[in-house]
Design a protein around this motif. Structure first.
Motif, PDB file in Angstrom:
ATOM      1  N   ALA A  35      -0.408   2.942   2.622  1.00 46.38           N
ATOM      2  CA  ALA A  35      -0.713   1.651   3.250  1.00 46.38           C
ATOM      3  C   ALA A  35      -1.134   1.870   4.695  1.00 46.38           C
ATOM      4  CB  ALA A  35       0.509   0.744   3.180  1.00 46.38           C
ATOM      5  N   TYR A  51       4.159  -5.180  -6.011  1.00 45.67           N
ATOM      6  CA  TYR A  51       3.808  -5.828  -4.747  1.00 45.67           C
ATOM      7  C   TYR A  51       4.732  -5.336  -3.637  1.00 45.67           C
ATOM      8  CZ  TYR A  51       1.978  -9.183  -8.196  1.00 45.67           C
ATOM      9  OH  TYR A  51       1.353  -9.771  -9.260  1.00 45.67           O
ATOM     10  N   CYS A  54       3.953  -4.932   4.283  1.00 46.72           N
ATOM     11  CA  CYS A  54       3.797  -3.758   5.134  1.00 46.72           C
ATOM     12  C   CYS A  54       3.850  -4.159   6.607  1.00 46.72           C
ATOM     13  CB  CYS A  54       2.476  -3.078   4.794  1.00 46.72           C
ATOM     14  SG  CYS A  54       2.116  -1.584   5.753  1.00 46.72           S
ATOM     15  N   LYS A  58       0.160  -6.988   6.047  1.00 47.49           N
ATOM     16  CA  LYS A  58      -0.473  -7.286   4.769  1.00 47.49           C
ATOM     17  C   LYS A  58       0.523  -7.245   3.612  1.00 47.49           C
ATOM     18  CE  LYS A  58      -5.097  -5.530   5.905  1.00 47.49           C
ATOM     19  NZ  LYS A  58      -6.149  -4.545   5.532  1.00 47.49           N
ATOM     20  N   VAL A  59       0.228  -8.048   2.610  1.00 43.61           N
ATOM     21  CA  VAL A  59       0.879  -7.951   1.308  1.00 43.61           C
ATOM     22  C   VAL A  59      -0.089  -7.218   0.388  1.00 43.61           C
ATOM     23  CG1 VAL A  59       1.906  -9.196  -0.620  1.00 43.61           C
ATOM     24  CG2 VAL A  59       2.058 -10.142   1.701  1.00 43.61           C
ATOM     25  N   TYR A  60       0.415  -6.195  -0.299  1.00 41.74           N
ATOM     26  CA  TYR A  60      -0.416  -5.401  -1.199  1.00 41.74           C
ATOM     27  C   TYR A  60      -0.002  -5.645  -2.642  1.00 41.74           C
ATOM     28  CZ  TYR A  60      -1.936  -2.563   2.813  1.00 41.74           C
ATOM     29  OH  TYR A  60      -2.478  -2.123   4.007  1.00 41.74           O
ATOM     30  N   LYS A  69      -5.245  -0.369  -5.967  1.00 39.29           N
ATOM     31  CA  LYS A  69      -5.093  -1.641  -5.259  1.00 39.29           C
ATOM     32  C   LYS A  69      -5.906  -2.727  -5.948  1.00 39.29           C
ATOM     33  CE  LYS A  69      -7.056  -2.723  -1.267  1.00 39.29           C
ATOM     34  NZ  LYS A  69      -7.373  -2.755   0.179  1.00 39.29           N
ATOM     35  N   TRP A  71      -5.444  -6.259  -4.862  1.00 36.77           N
ATOM     36  CA  TRP A  71      -5.785  -7.132  -3.738  1.00 36.77           C
ATOM     37  C   TRP A  71      -4.823  -6.894  -2.582  1.00 36.77           C
ATOM     38  CZ3 TRP A  71      -1.690 -10.161  -2.424  1.00 36.77           C
ATOM     39  CH2 TRP A  71      -0.841 -10.625  -3.435  1.00 36.77           C
ATOM     40  N   ASP A  72      -5.193  -7.380  -1.413  1.00 29.72           N
ATOM     41  CA  ASP A  72      -4.261  -7.469  -0.296  1.00 29.72           C
ATOM     42  C   ASP A  72      -4.499  -8.787   0.428  1.00 29.72           C
ATOM     43  OD1 ASP A  72      -6.263  -7.144   1.803  1.00 29.72           O
ATOM     44  OD2 ASP A  72      -6.215  -5.008   1.405  1.00 29.72           O
ATOM     45  N   GLY A 107      -4.039 -13.080  -5.373  1.00 28.59           N
ATOM     46  CA  GLY A 107      -3.766 -13.044  -3.946  1.00 28.59           C
ATOM     47  C   GLY A 107      -4.250 -14.263  -3.192  1.00 28.59           C
TER      48      GLY A 107
END
Length: 208
Positions: A35, A51, A54, A58-60, A69, A71-72, A107
Motif C-alpha cells: 500500500a 478490505y 491505510c 485510502k480504503v483498499y 486491487k 478499487w480504492d 467502492g
C-alpha cells in the motif's frame, strides 16, 4: 491490528506497508500487496474480497485469492479504523472526522457522516445503526441507510475502542478508563464503570 481468517487464508496488515495473505494451515506466503503507507488497521473480508484502511487515507479492496486491487477510495485523513461490511456496504472511520459508507463491490460512496473528532476504531453495525466512537469524547449513531445522525452521547474522554452491541445496549470504552453502557435506540447512558487505565481495546460480551 487483528488479522482476518477466511477461506483457508489468513490476512495480516503490517506497518511495513504490506498486507500479507498466508495459508492458514502451513503459514506459507500466498501473496503480498504493498500500500501507499503503513497499515495500522486490521483487514476484513466479504464475498471473495479483502478490505483494509491505510495511513495514506485510502480504503483498499483486493481480490482475496490473488491480491489484485479491485478499487480504492481516498478519504481526507489517515485511517486507523478497521472496516466493517454489512448488507453489501462497507463502513469505515477516518481521522478526517467522518464515517464513510461505501458500496463494497465498487467502492462508490453512499454517504459520509461528520463527527467532531477523528475516528480511531472500527464502527459497529446493529439495528440499522452505525455506531462510532470519536476523539471528541462522543459516541455517534447514524442511520445505516442514509447516514443521518440519530443520536450522540457525550462521555468523559476520547472514545478509541470499537463499540460493542449486545441486545439493546451499546458498550464503549474511553481513554480515561470508563466503560459506558448506552441505550441503542436513544443513546441514553444506562451506567458507567470506572477502571484504573485507558480502555483502548473493545469490550467483550458473553451470554448476558
Amino acid at each position: 491490528a487483528a488479522p482476518w481468517a477466511e477461506n483457508g487464508m489468513v490476512f495480516v496488515a503490517c506497518c511495513d506497508r504490506k498486507l500479507y495473505a498466508l495459508d492458514a494451515r502451513t503459514g506459507s506466503l500466498l501473496w503480498e500487496f504493498t500500500a501507499g503507507e503503513e497499515i495500522y488497521a486490521g483487514p476484513c473480508g466479504w464475498r471473495g474480497m479483502v478490505y483494509f484502511g491505510c495511513h495514506d487515507g485510502k480504503v483498499y479492496a483486493l481480490e482475496m485469492r490473488a491480491g489484485k486491487k479491485i478499487w480504492d477510495f481516498a478519504t481526507e485523513g489517515v485511517i486507523f479504523s478497521s472496516p466493517v461490511v454489512a448488507g453489501g456496504t462497507l463502513f469505515v472511520g477516518s481521522y478526517d472526522c467522518r464515517v464513510y459508507a461505501l458500496d463494497a463491490r465498487t467502492g462508490a460512496l453512499k454517504w459520509a457522516a461528520t463527527t467532531g473528532g477523528g475516528i480511531r476504531a472500527a464502527p459497529a453495525v446493529a439495528g440499522g445503526r452505525v455506531l462510532a466512537g470519536s476523539e471528541d469524547w462522543r459516541v455517534y449513531a447514524f442511520c445505516a441507510q442514509t447516514g443521518r445522525l440519530l443520536w450522540q452521547a457525550t462521555t468523559s474522554g476520547p472514545v478509541r475502542s470499537s463499540p460493542v452491541v449486545a441486545g439493546e445496549t451499546v458498550y464503549a470504552g474511553t481513554a480515561d478508563g470508563r466503560l459506558y453502557a448506552l441505550d441503542l435506540e436513544t443513546g441514553v447512558v444506562r451506567w458507567v464503570f470506572r477502571t484504573r487505565g485507558a480502555l483502548d481495546a473493545p469490550p467483550c460480551y458473553h451470554q448476558g
